[in-house]
Enzyme design. Structure first.
Site, short mmCIF file in Angstrom:
data_model
loop_
_atom_site.label_atom_id
_atom_site.label_comp_id
_atom_site.label_asym_id
_atom_site.label_seq_id
_atom_site.Cartn_x
_atom_site.Cartn_y
_atom_site.Cartn_z
N HIS A 146 0.85 -1.16 0.09
CA HIS A 146 0.04 0.06 0.14
C HIS A 146 0.98 1.20 0.09
CE1 HIS A 146 -3.49 2.50 1.39
NE2 HIS A 146 -2.53 3.06 1.89
N GLU A 147 2.10 1.17 0.91
CA GLU A 147 2.80 2.49 0.94
C GLU A 147 3.28 2.75 -0.29
OE1 GLU A 147 2.20 4.67 3.28
OE2 GLU A 147 1.02 3.17 4.48
N HIS A 187 1.80 4.71 -2.68
CA HIS A 187 1.90 6.19 -2.68
C HIS A 187 3.36 6.81 -3.11
CE1 HIS A 187 -1.77 6.67 -0.34
NE2 HIS A 187 -1.36 5.91 0.82
N HIS A 222 -5.26 7.74 -1.94
CA HIS A 222 -6.01 6.97 -1.59
C HIS A 222 -7.28 6.66 -2.62
CE1 HIS A 222 -4.45 6.89 2.88
NE2 HIS A 222 -4.06 5.90 2.23
#
Lengths: 170, 78
Positions: free
Chosen positions: A120-121, A124, A130
């Protein structure tokens, strides 16, 4: 999916990463494996390639930290915020920080699975915001899923390919 | 106001901190009425992003989402 405003992206497809330190929750081999697999999730569907370096400054610097760790975004102890990462750019851009007050795991559902949080990170760090799709990896809330059978959800595939294109090697 | 009496002070603080960190809600330096108005606006943003009923009030369902472990990067709505 949502991309970072201003279309922030890496100008090269060849990116480096460095693991600056380790969490005591897992063996170093488990951390290495979780991080490598988390990058592979994105590399499988884009032309992006990730190379690990062991010294110097990498595009994506990875660290396990607690509370106030000098970037103006302190962590909050157990639970709550698990990690954060910065959008593509020089310096702190692209870096990923994991809250070491959490209990990270390799494959168990007891604690927070490092592979899932890291994947997930890294989304980014590559330029994704998101997503409001509850099934997406880029949805802001953590939910455990079976990491052995994990497949990047289509919403995330669409998002990252909108930035970097498809993986032409497949 | 946006906070019904059933929500405790501790939970209200949690919600304020959540909205300050993730939805850029400003510190309260203005009159109470305007702060409530901004909190309501930020609650609407948050509720819309998470597909909750958009009421602008702090209800149990919204609090439940706020209490879930999550990434510390602000949501796209912010």
């Amino acid at each position: 999916y949502a991309v970072v405003p201003g279309n922030l992206k890496w100008k090269t497809n060849q990116l480096t990463y460095r693991i600056e330190n380790y969490t005591p929750d897992m063996s170093q081999a488990e951390v290495d494996s979780s991080i490598e697999r988390a990058f592979k999730v994105w590399a499988d569907v884009t032309p992006l390639r990730f190379t690990r370096i062991y010294s110097g400054v990498a595009d994506i610097m990875i660290s396990f930290v607690v509370r106030d760790h000098g970037d103006g975004y302190p962590f909050d102890g157990p639970h709550g915020f698990l990690a954060h990462a910065f959008f593509p750019g020089p310096g702190i851009g692209g870096d990923a920080h994991f809250d070491d007050d959490e209990s990270f795991t390799f494959s168990s559902s007891n604690g927070y699975n490092l592979f899932l949080v890291a994947a997930h990170e890294f989304g980014h760090a590559l330029g994704l915001e998101h997503s409001g799709d509850p099934g997406a990896l880029m949805y802001p809330s953590y939910s455990f899923r079976d990491v052995k059978t994990f497949v990047l959800p289509q919403d995330d595939v669409n998002g990252i390919q909108a930035i970097y294109g498809r993986n032409t090697e497949v | 106001g946006p906070v019904p009496p059933s929500i405790g002070e501790e939970e209200e603080d949690l919600a304020k901190n959540y909205l300050k960190k993730l939805y850029n809600m400003k510190e309260s330096t203005r009159s109470f009425g305007r702060m409530v108005s901004e909190m309501s606006e930020k609650l609407r943003e948050m509720q819309e992003f998470f597909g909750l009923e958009v009421t602008g009030t702090l209800d149990a369902e919204t609090l439940e989402v706020m209490k879930k472990p999550r990434c510390g990067v602000p949501d796209v709505a912010a």
